[in-house]
Design a protein around this motif. Structure first.
Motif, PDB file in Angstrom:
ATOM      1  N   ALA A   1      16.779   5.597  -5.088  1.00  0.00           N
ATOM      2  CA  ALA A   1      16.560   6.558  -5.943  1.00  0.00           C
ATOM      3  C   ALA A   1      15.787   7.883  -4.976  1.00  0.00           C
ATOM      4  N   LEU A   2      15.885   8.997  -5.576  1.00  0.00           N
ATOM      5  CA  LEU A   2      15.157  10.009  -4.597  1.00  0.00           C
ATOM      6  C   LEU A   2      13.699   9.831  -4.451  1.00  0.00           C
ATOM      7  N   ASP A   3      12.862   9.437  -5.414  1.00  0.00           N
ATOM      8  CA  ASP A   3      11.627   8.912  -5.300  1.00  0.00           C
ATOM      9  C   ASP A   3      11.388   7.584  -4.177  1.00  0.00           C
ATOM     10  N   GLY A   4      12.369   6.908  -4.044  1.00  0.00           N
ATOM     11  CA  GLY A   4      12.294   5.805  -3.160  1.00  0.00           C
ATOM     12  C   GLY A   4      12.488   6.534  -1.670  1.00  0.00           C
ATOM     13  N   VAL A   5      13.300   7.527  -1.364  1.00  0.00           N
ATOM     14  CA  VAL A   5      13.488   8.161  -0.314  1.00  0.00           C
ATOM     15  C   VAL A   5      12.180   8.976   0.180  1.00  0.00           C
ATOM     16  N   ALA A   6      11.446   9.755  -0.760  1.00  0.00           N
ATOM     17  CA  ALA A   6      10.172  10.267  -0.542  1.00  0.00           C
ATOM     18  C   ALA A   6       9.277   9.435  -0.349  1.00  0.00           C
ATOM     19  N   SER A   7       9.195   8.325  -0.940  1.00  0.00           N
ATOM     20  CA  SER A   7       8.036   6.902  -0.624  1.00  0.00           C
ATOM     21  C   SER A   7       8.255   6.507   0.745  1.00  0.00           C
ATOM     22  N   VAL A   8       9.576   6.474   1.273  1.00  0.00           N
ATOM     23  CA  VAL A   8       9.942   5.716   2.678  1.00  0.00           C
ATOM     24  C   VAL A   8       9.245   6.984   3.585  1.00  0.00           C
ATOM     25  N   ALA A   9       9.699   8.274   3.309  1.00  0.00           N
ATOM     26  CA  ALA A   9       9.521   9.211   4.218  1.00  0.00           C
ATOM     27  C   ALA A   9       7.959   9.394   4.415  1.00  0.00           C
ATOM     28  N   GLY A  10       7.152   9.446   3.287  1.00  0.00           N
ATOM     29  CA  GLY A  10       5.910   9.435   3.439  1.00  0.00           C
ATOM     30  C   GLY A  10       5.222   8.235   4.022  1.00  0.00           C
ATOM     31  N   LEU A  11       5.795   7.133   3.938  1.00  0.00           N
ATOM     32  CA  LEU A  11       5.195   5.773   4.779  1.00  0.00           C
ATOM     33  C   LEU A  11       5.307   6.110   6.305  1.00  0.00           C
ATOM     34  N   ALA A  12       6.592   6.552   6.419  1.00  0.00           N
ATOM     35  CA  ALA A  12       6.978   6.736   7.983  1.00  0.00           C
ATOM     36  C   ALA A  12       6.327   7.994   8.645  1.00  0.00           C
ATOM     37  N   GLY A  13       5.727   8.849   7.685  1.00  0.00           N
ATOM     38  CA  GLY A  13       4.988  10.012   8.444  1.00  0.00           C
ATOM     39  C   GLY A  13       3.500   9.441   8.444  1.00  0.00           C
ATOM     40  N   LEU A  14       2.933   8.484   7.631  1.00  0.00           N
ATOM     41  CA  LEU A  14       1.524   7.833   7.929  1.00  0.00           C
ATOM     42  C   LEU A  14       1.813   6.924   9.404  1.00  0.00           C
ATOM     43  N   VAL A  15       2.908   6.392   9.395  1.00  0.00           N
ATOM     44  CA  VAL A  15       2.883   5.415  10.592  1.00  0.00           C
ATOM     45  C   VAL A  15       3.042   6.295  11.892  1.00  0.00           C
ATOM     46  N   ARG A  16       3.765   7.521  11.567  1.00  0.00           N
ATOM     47  CA  ARG A  16       3.822   8.376  12.745  1.00  0.00           C
ATOM     48  C   ARG A  16       2.621   9.011  13.434  1.00  0.00           C
ATOM     49  N   ARG A  17       1.477   9.217  12.414  1.00  0.00           N
ATOM     50  CA  ARG A  17       0.447   9.712  12.802  1.00  0.00           C
ATOM     51  C   ARG A  17      -0.770   8.517  13.579  1.00  0.00           C
ATOM     52  N   GLU A  18      -0.438   7.256  13.145  1.00  0.00           N
ATOM     53  CA  GLU A  18      -1.133   6.335  13.992  1.00  0.00           C
ATOM     54  C   GLU A  18      -1.409   6.253  15.317  1.00  0.00           C
ATOM     55  N   GLN A  19      -2.673   6.111  15.805  1.00  0.00           N
ATOM     56  CA  GLN A  19      -3.048   6.310  17.203  1.00  0.00           C
ATOM     57  C   GLN A  19      -2.467   4.864  17.889  1.00  0.00           C
ATOM     58  N   GLU A  20      -2.319   3.798  17.348  1.00  0.00           N
ATOM     59  CA  GLU A  20      -2.075   2.333  17.761  1.00  0.00           C
ATOM     60  C   GLU A  20      -0.633   2.057  17.365  1.00  0.00           C
ATOM     61  N   VAL A  21       0.046   1.248  17.940  1.00  0.00           N
ATOM     62  CA  VAL A  21       1.409   0.675  17.576  1.00  0.00           C
ATOM     63  C   VAL A  21       1.206   0.166  16.235  1.00  0.00           C
ATOM     64  N   THR A  22       2.070   0.855  15.232  1.00  0.00           N
ATOM     65  CA  THR A  22       2.112   0.519  13.996  1.00  0.00           C
ATOM     66  C   THR A  22       3.629   0.273  13.408  1.00  0.00           C
ATOM     67  N   TRP A  23       4.003  -0.633  12.848  1.00  0.00           N
ATOM     68  CA  TRP A  23       5.464  -1.032  12.509  1.00  0.00           C
ATOM     69  C   TRP A  23       5.441  -0.560  10.912  1.00  0.00           C
ATOM     70  N   LEU A  24       6.852  -0.268  10.648  1.00  0.00           N
ATOM     71  CA  LEU A  24       7.239   0.131   9.145  1.00  0.00           C
ATOM     72  C   LEU A  24       8.203  -0.701   9.000  1.00  0.00           C
ATOM     73  N   THR A  25       8.119  -1.756   8.042  1.00  0.00           N
ATOM     74  CA  THR A  25       8.897  -2.716   7.571  1.00  0.00           C
ATOM     75  C   THR A  25       9.590  -2.180   6.163  1.00  0.00           C
ATOM     76  N   VAL A  26      10.971  -1.706   6.086  1.00  0.00           N
ATOM     77  CA  VAL A  26      11.284  -1.348   4.846  1.00  0.00           C
ATOM     78  C   VAL A  26      12.682  -2.035   4.240  1.00  0.00           C
ATOM     79  N   PRO A  27      12.220  -3.049   2.985  1.00  0.00           N
ATOM     80  CA  PRO A  27      13.551  -3.418   2.574  1.00  0.00           C
ATOM     81  C   PRO A  27      14.198  -2.518   1.606  1.00  0.00           C
ATOM     82  N   THR A  28      15.636  -2.433   1.543  1.00  0.00           N
ATOM     83  CA  THR A  28      16.237  -1.571   0.939  1.00  0.00           C
ATOM     84  C   THR A  28      17.837  -1.911   0.749  1.00  0.00           C
ATOM     85  N   VAL A  29      18.095  -1.510  -0.434  1.00  0.00           N
ATOM     86  CA  VAL A  29      19.642  -1.661  -0.685  1.00  0.00           C
ATOM     87  C   VAL A  29      20.514  -0.467  -0.280  1.00  0.00           C
TER      88      VAL A  29
END
Length: 173
Positions: free
Chosen positions: A2-30
């Motif tokens: 759903a559109l809100d799912g894309v927005a959630s993934v994008a928001g989480l990815a943005g948080l990971v992008r701003r981290e100073q240390e290595v951070t992983w984003l694991t996304v289960p998706t259909v």
């Protein structure tokens, strides 16, 4: 997705992008294509696309004893089940862990050591986890190698799993 799912993934990815240390984003998706696009648009790199989220009713998973020369040791501490398959000398041939939350058992770090592979030890670990865990449903993220084992044991794929991080990070194998 759903559109809100894309927005959630994008928001989480943005948080990971701003981290100073290595951070992983694991996304289960259909919808792995749409999820990957959202991750990459946020500036991350998708490192793995081959893992799967799998599930099973633990009571329906077939039981398997270890082969001759091996024994299983299981222990439950708090809400974590730990299983080891030991050889005659007491050395670990395979192991696994399952954390239990309510009716769900989340399997993790299922491993057969190289010198002990192709002997059915992975099946023995999964069997022991299913027997010892006070849970009804099993969940796990399966690597490419693990998917074949879990499918033989009745686990079914419910989603693709994407693993991402910042540019320049490599995925540990």
């Amino acid at each position: 997705m759903a559109l809100d799912g894309v927005a959630s993934v994008a928001g989480l990815a943005g948080l990971v992008r701003r981290e100073q240390e290595v951070t992983w984003l694991t996304v289960p998706t259909v919808e792995p294509g749409r999820a990957a696009a959202a991750i990459e648009a946020a500036g991350l790199v998708v490192l793995k696309r081959s893992e799967k989220l799998m599930t099973v009713e633990l009571g329906e998973q077939p039981r398997s004893a270890p082969p001759p020369g091996y024994r299983v040791e299981s222990r439950v501490e708090d809400s974590v089940v730990r299983v080891e398959v030991l050889d005659r000398e007491g050395d670990v041939g395979a192991r696994g862990t399952m954390g239990v939350v309510g009716d769900d058992g989340i399997a993790d770090r299922i491993e057969t050591l190289p010198a002990h592979r192709r002997r059915g030890l992975g099946s023995a670990v999964m069997s022991a986890l299913a027997e010892a865990a006070p849970a009804r449903h099993g969940l796990l993220i399966a690597s490419e190698d693990g998917q074949r084992l879990y499918a033989r044991l009745g686990w079914r794929t419910v989603a693709d799993v994407l693993i991402a991080s910042t540019p320049g990070v490599t995925y540990p194998e």
